[in-house]
Motif scaffolding. Structure first.
Motif, short mmCIF file in Angstrom:
data_model
loop_
_atom_site.label_atom_id
_atom_site.label_comp_id
_atom_site.label_asym_id
_atom_site.label_seq_id
_atom_site.Cartn_x
_atom_site.Cartn_y
_atom_site.Cartn_z
N GLN A 102 0.70 -1.26 -0.09
CA GLN A 102 -0.01 0.00 0.01
C GLN A 102 0.80 1.21 0.00
O GLN A 102 0.58 2.37 -0.87
N GLU A 103 1.98 1.21 0.59
CA GLU A 103 2.79 2.23 0.98
C GLU A 103 3.52 2.59 -0.59
O GLU A 103 3.47 3.71 -0.83
N ILE A 104 3.74 1.74 -1.18
CA ILE A 104 4.54 1.75 -2.51
C ILE A 104 3.61 2.18 -3.50
O ILE A 104 3.85 3.23 -4.31
N GLY A 105 2.32 1.77 -3.57
CA GLY A 105 1.14 2.02 -4.33
C GLY A 105 1.05 3.40 -4.18
O GLY A 105 0.88 4.37 -5.11
N GLN A 106 0.80 4.10 -2.93
CA GLN A 106 0.46 5.28 -2.61
C GLN A 106 1.76 6.30 -3.09
O GLN A 106 1.20 7.38 -3.67
N ALA A 107 2.84 5.97 -2.80
CA ALA A 107 3.98 6.97 -3.12
C ALA A 107 4.08 6.93 -4.63
O ALA A 107 4.28 8.11 -5.51
N ARG A 108 3.93 5.98 -5.59
CA ARG A 108 3.81 5.84 -6.93
C ARG A 108 2.66 6.97 -7.46
O ARG A 108 2.69 7.57 -8.06
N GLN A 109 1.27 6.82 -6.80
CA GLN A 109 0.10 7.60 -7.26
C GLN A 109 0.37 9.10 -7.10
O GLN A 109 0.25 9.73 -7.73
N GLN A 110 1.30 9.28 -5.72
CA GLN A 110 1.35 10.73 -5.50
C GLN A 110 2.53 11.25 -6.39
O GLN A 110 2.53 12.51 -6.90
N SER A 111 3.48 10.26 -6.67
CA SER A 111 4.54 10.96 -7.79
C SER A 111 4.00 11.18 -9.07
O SER A 111 4.31 12.16 -9.61
N GLU A 112 3.13 10.39 -9.62
CA GLU A 112 2.49 10.31 -10.89
C GLU A 112 1.69 11.95 -10.93
O GLU A 112 1.74 12.50 -11.87
N GLN A 113 0.73 12.20 -9.63
CA GLN A 113 -0.19 13.11 -9.82
C GLN A 113 0.78 14.34 -9.69
O GLN A 113 0.48 15.35 -10.55
N GLN A 114 1.70 14.57 -8.97
CA GLN A 114 2.72 15.54 -8.86
C GLN A 114 3.26 15.85 -10.20
O GLN A 114 3.34 17.06 -10.69
N PHE A 115 3.79 14.76 -10.92
CA PHE A 115 4.46 15.01 -12.24
C PHE A 115 3.39 15.70 -13.25
O PHE A 115 3.62 16.52 -13.93
N LEU A 116 2.12 14.87 -13.10
CA LEU A 116 1.36 15.33 -14.22
C LEU A 116 0.77 16.84 -13.93
O LEU A 116 0.52 17.61 -14.75
N GLN A 117 0.78 17.28 -12.51
CA GLN A 117 0.27 18.60 -12.20
C GLN A 117 1.21 19.66 -12.78
O GLN A 117 1.10 20.71 -13.36
N GLU A 118 2.74 19.19 -12.64
CA GLU A 118 3.91 19.90 -13.14
C GLU A 118 3.61 20.01 -14.61
O GLU A 118 4.20 20.88 -15.37
N ALA A 119 3.36 19.01 -15.40
CA ALA A 119 3.88 18.73 -16.68
C ALA A 119 2.46 19.23 -17.56
O ALA A 119 2.62 19.78 -18.71
N GLU A 120 1.26 19.49 -16.86
CA GLU A 120 0.11 19.81 -17.61
C GLU A 120 0.35 21.36 -18.52
O GLU A 120 -0.07 21.11 -19.77
N PRO A 121 0.83 22.36 -17.88
CA PRO A 121 0.93 23.58 -18.63
C PRO A 121 2.07 23.26 -19.62
O PRO A 121 1.82 24.11 -20.93
N LYS A 122 3.20 22.71 -19.41
CA LYS A 122 3.99 22.30 -20.47
C LYS A 122 3.55 21.68 -21.33
O LYS A 122 3.87 21.83 -22.84
N LEU A 123 2.61 20.67 -21.45
CA LEU A 123 2.06 19.68 -22.37
C LEU A 123 1.22 20.65 -23.28
O LEU A 123 1.26 20.64 -24.41
N ASP A 124 0.30 21.54 -22.50
CA ASP A 124 -0.67 22.44 -23.23
C ASP A 124 0.12 23.30 -24.20
O ASP A 124 -0.27 23.54 -25.50
N GLN A 125 1.43 23.82 -23.72
CA GLN A 125 2.33 24.77 -24.43
C GLN A 125 2.92 23.82 -25.64
O GLN A 125 2.76 24.50 -26.86
N ALA A 126 3.44 22.76 -25.39
CA ALA A 126 4.01 22.01 -26.57
C ALA A 126 2.93 21.59 -27.53
O ALA A 126 2.95 21.71 -28.63
N VAL A 127 1.70 21.09 -27.19
CA VAL A 127 0.78 20.95 -28.18
C VAL A 127 0.11 21.96 -28.78
O VAL A 127 -0.01 21.91 -30.17
#
Length: 167
Positions: A102-127
């Motif tokens: 469960q700890e590993i799964g939560q850490a992965r999910q949090q890491s993915e969410q953080q990455f996506l939040q940071e990446a979203e404006p850059k993705l929008d700009q690139a697209v």
């Protein structure tokens, strides 16, 4: 004669507009574009390094649990007390294994969410850059294309390249 002229004009009009339409509709796998970026690879490596100890402990526990389960199922000659102690140990290790999972799964999910939040404006700009560069009017996800008479221009690689420059 008029029908032939009209048909020729229509054919010519269609032929002239086909090259323009080739760029009006394109396909983009935005998930692949993001996951192939250098930033995504760094993020996954950081997560792997951070969770390495827990992952190793979980793997070891998993192997121990399998061995214990086999011994318990085979009914090796154990006294009732030994069997009870082995079952308690099995349960304790099983709980720890589940906690780690469960700890590993939560850490992965949090890491993915953080990455996506940071990446979203850059993705929008690139697209947007790619849309502007190619004059795309309709951009679809590969999973969203049900039918196409022609191969759609795939902009995924180009978006990934731009994303790499934005990080």
């Amino acid at each position: 004669m008029r029908k032939l002229s009209a048909a020729l004009c229509l054919s010519l009009l269609v032929a002239v507009t086909l090259p323009a339409q080739a760029e009006e509709v394109a396909v983009l796998d935005w998930r692949a574009a993001l996951m192939e970026t250098d930033a995504a690879q760094r993020s996954m490596n950081e997560l792997r390094n951070r969770l390495a100890g827990q992952q190793q402990e979980a793997e070891s526990l998993g192997q121990e649990l399998q061995q214990m389960q086999q011994r318990l199922q085979q009914g090796e000659s154990m006294t009732e007390t030994e069997r009870r102690t082995a079952m308690q140990e099995f349960q304790r290790k099983g709980q720890r294994f589940e906690q780690l999972r469960q700890e590993i799964g939560q850490a992965r999910q949090q890491s993915e969410q953080q990455f996506l939040q940071e990446a979203e404006p850059k993705l929008d700009q690139a697209v947007q850059r790619v849309i502007d560069r190619h004059g795309v009017e309709v951009l679809v996800d590969p999973n969203g294309v049900l039918h196409s008479e022609r191969e759609l221009q795939n902009l995924t690689g180009e978006v990934t390249e731009i994303l790499n420059t934005l990080y």
